[in-house]
Scaffold this motif. Structure first.
Motif, short mmCIF file in Angstrom:
data_model
loop_
_atom_site.label_atom_id
_atom_site.label_comp_id
_atom_site.label_asym_id
_atom_site.label_seq_id
_atom_site.Cartn_x
_atom_site.Cartn_y
_atom_site.Cartn_z
N SER A 103 52.55 38.46 14.04
CA SER A 103 52.60 37.18 13.32
C SER A 103 52.83 37.42 11.84
O SER A 103 53.57 36.67 11.20
CB SER A 103 51.30 36.41 13.52
OG SER A 103 51.03 36.26 14.89
N GLU A 126 49.13 29.88 19.06
CA GLU A 126 47.88 30.63 19.09
C GLU A 126 46.92 30.20 18.00
O GLU A 126 45.72 30.24 18.16
CB GLU A 126 48.17 32.12 18.91
CG GLU A 126 49.18 32.62 19.88
CD GLU A 126 48.92 34.04 20.28
OE1 GLU A 126 48.57 34.85 19.40
OE2 GLU A 126 49.06 34.33 21.48
N GLU A 127 47.51 29.84 16.85
CA GLU A 127 46.67 29.52 15.72
C GLU A 127 46.90 28.08 15.29
O GLU A 127 47.99 27.55 15.44
CB GLU A 127 46.98 30.46 14.56
CG GLU A 127 46.52 31.87 14.83
CD GLU A 127 47.33 32.90 14.05
OE1 GLU A 127 46.71 33.66 13.31
OE2 GLU A 127 48.55 32.90 14.18
N ASP A 173 55.44 31.73 18.63
CA ASP A 173 54.33 32.69 18.59
C ASP A 173 53.18 32.13 19.42
O ASP A 173 52.43 31.29 18.97
CB ASP A 173 53.93 32.87 17.12
CG ASP A 173 52.94 34.00 16.94
OD1 ASP A 173 52.60 34.67 17.92
OD2 ASP A 173 52.49 34.19 15.79
#
Ligand code: TYD
Ligand code: MG
Length: 467
Positions: A103, A126-127, A173
């Motif tokens: 990332s 993911e974040e 991502d």
């Protein structure tokens, strides 16, 4: 008409079984085998009438291509690995262990591209947005025009991407978080990952945007849904590194638009990844030239020479079976070198533990390192340091002969640049500068190497006696 047989296919590794089982023999996973139609619907089974095809326009190989087909980041270590920038309309898979810095690398690439006026969309599954922003601030990327979304649904992502001007580069991502309404298995399963990736690739091909997909490597060392997406994308890059060390290597595994043996070297700092343009200096950094058992290998990574130190420790064993431990090299190859030393050079290592380490956590894949490994082993056994200004390379065959390797001139040039004035290399190397190099030894077989090191041991011994 022959009865169409049903088959059972593991959704994890693709192994075909004749009957259903709870556990797959191929990969050892449980509950991954499902019944599958061997024709895959192609050609139609009974009751299916094939749809009438539509003729597509045939074209020639020569013809107009969009100019500037690549988007360059300006991060030269990254551009080299992709073969000169991300190709428009292509999909690249970036794999690596969780936490290795994927990332971080892609956020830096996104920022660099955005500064060059490209439209970049970063989709994080993911974040949360706040987390991505925090990282961007740390990387000094917060003031760029990178567009950010935190989304995991494939249809929603596609709808978002289709809005507004076509993006130049899209980063997803990661692929493991993608899920689609059209596939009815749970998110993270092979079917979901495959469906999601397929949709993203289709978007890239249709619009001409470059697509970067992030994938986590599972504990088996393959990208989750092992290998299910590697064949679908145009390029596969692996981001590797040792947790104990700061530097990271980006390696090409597959590339439809460039070479596959390139590496990019980075160093992880508190402000993100820093390019390392001269990796040899990094790998030779903490060298103690006077220690026995250390040989400098002049290696190649694609088009780029890399000098690394090979360290060996040979010590009498206290165990029935001596230990052989290798870090950064192939252990089968070490066994081979040990066998050749025993059989052809009279170097007995059967009563010795052997430890081999490649400095800095680097991993050597070239057979050209054989001579360097043998030199380090013999040097450690004889307890004599090797000449500090010398590099070693050459491939050893089972007969004990030392075979020439490619790119001799480049290896020697890099060595010279870093202050290594001599080399031990295969005698029959082509492209050696006429008359050889001053102080270099060209060896025909491994016994030559042993004789030379033993010779310097004798000289050293005499010198010490006289003192
Ligand atoms: P990350 O890019 O989140 O890894 P991945 O996406 O591959 O899972 O990087 C995680 C690690 O990198 C984390 O352990 C912290 C470290 N890191 C730094 O050392 N410096 C930095 O500037 C950043 C952003 C991360
Ligand atoms: Mg990440």
């Amino acid at each position: 008409m022959a009865k169409a047989k049903t088959q059972f296919v593991c959704q994890n590794c693709g192994t075909v079984h004749t009957r259903w089982a709870g556990k797959c023999d191929g990969c050892g996973e449980w509950n991954t085998i499902v019944e599958d139609d061997p024709m895959g619907g192609i050609g139609g089974g009974p009751g299916k009438t094939p749809k009438k095809g539509r003729a597509v326009a045939l074209t020639t190989l020569s013809g107009e291509t969009e100019e500037a087909p690549r988007v360059q980041t300006g991060i030269s270590e990254l551009d080299r690995v992709t073969g000169g920038g991300f190709v428009r309309g292509s999909a690249v898979l970036v794999g690596g262990d969780p936490g290795i810095g994927k990332s971080t690398l892609l956020m830096q690439a996104a920022a660099a591209l955005s500064r060059r006026g490209h439209r970049i969309i970063y989709v994080s599954g993911e974040e949360a947005v706040a987390q991505v922003r925090l990282r961007a601030q740390r990387l000094g990327a917060a003031n760029t025009d990178v567009l950010l979304a935190a989304e995991t649904n494939v249809e929603d992502i596609l709808a978002t991407l289709a809005e507004g001007k076509r993006p130049d580069l899209v980063i997803i991502d990661s692929i493991q978080t993608l899920w689609s309404d059209t596939a009815d298995s749970a998110p993270g399963t092979v079917t979901q990952v495959r469906t999601g990736v397929q949709a993203m690739i289709r978007f890239a091909k249709q619009t001409g945007a470059a697509m970067v997909l992030v994938g986590h490597v599972t504990k088996e060392g393959q990208i989750a849904g092992p290998r299910v997406v590697e064949h679908m994308v145009d390029a596969v890059l692996y981001f590797e590194g040792d947790r104990g060390h700061h530097y990271r290597i980006l390696r090409t595994v597959k590339n439809r638009f460039g070479p596959t043996d390139e590496i990019g070297v980075f160093e992880m700092s508190d402000k993100g990844l820093r390019e390392v343009s001269n990796p040899s200096e990094l790998f030779l950094g903490e060298r103690n030239a006077k220690a026995p058992g250390a040989a400098v290998f002049a290696g190649m990574e694609g088009t780029r020479p890399v000098l690394v130190e090979v360290q060996a420790l040979v010590a009498p064993t206290s165990l029935g079976t001596p230990r052989r431990a290798v870090v950064g090299w192939d252990s089968a190859r070490l066994s081979m070198i040990l066998a050749v030393l025993e059989a052809h050079c009279g170097v007995k290592l059967g009563q010795h533990d052997v430890y081999l380490n490649v400095a800095g956590g680097y991993r050597i894949t070239e057979p050209a390192a054989d001579v360097a490994v043998a030199a380090a082993l013999v040097s450690s056994l004889a307890n004599v340091p090797l000449p500090s200004e010398r590099v070693y390379f050459g491939e050893v065959s089972l007969s004990g002969a030392v075979r020439p390797v490619s790119q001799t001139a480049q290896r020697l040039k890099e060595a010279e640049k870093l202050g290594f004035s001599s080399a031990m290399l295969p005698a029959s190397s082509a492209e050696i500068p006429k008359g050889g190099k001053k102080g270099s030894s060209e060896i025909e077989g491994l016994p030559d190497l042993v004789v030379e090191i033993a010779g310097s041991a004798r000289k050293l011994g005499k010198g010490q006696e006289e003192d």
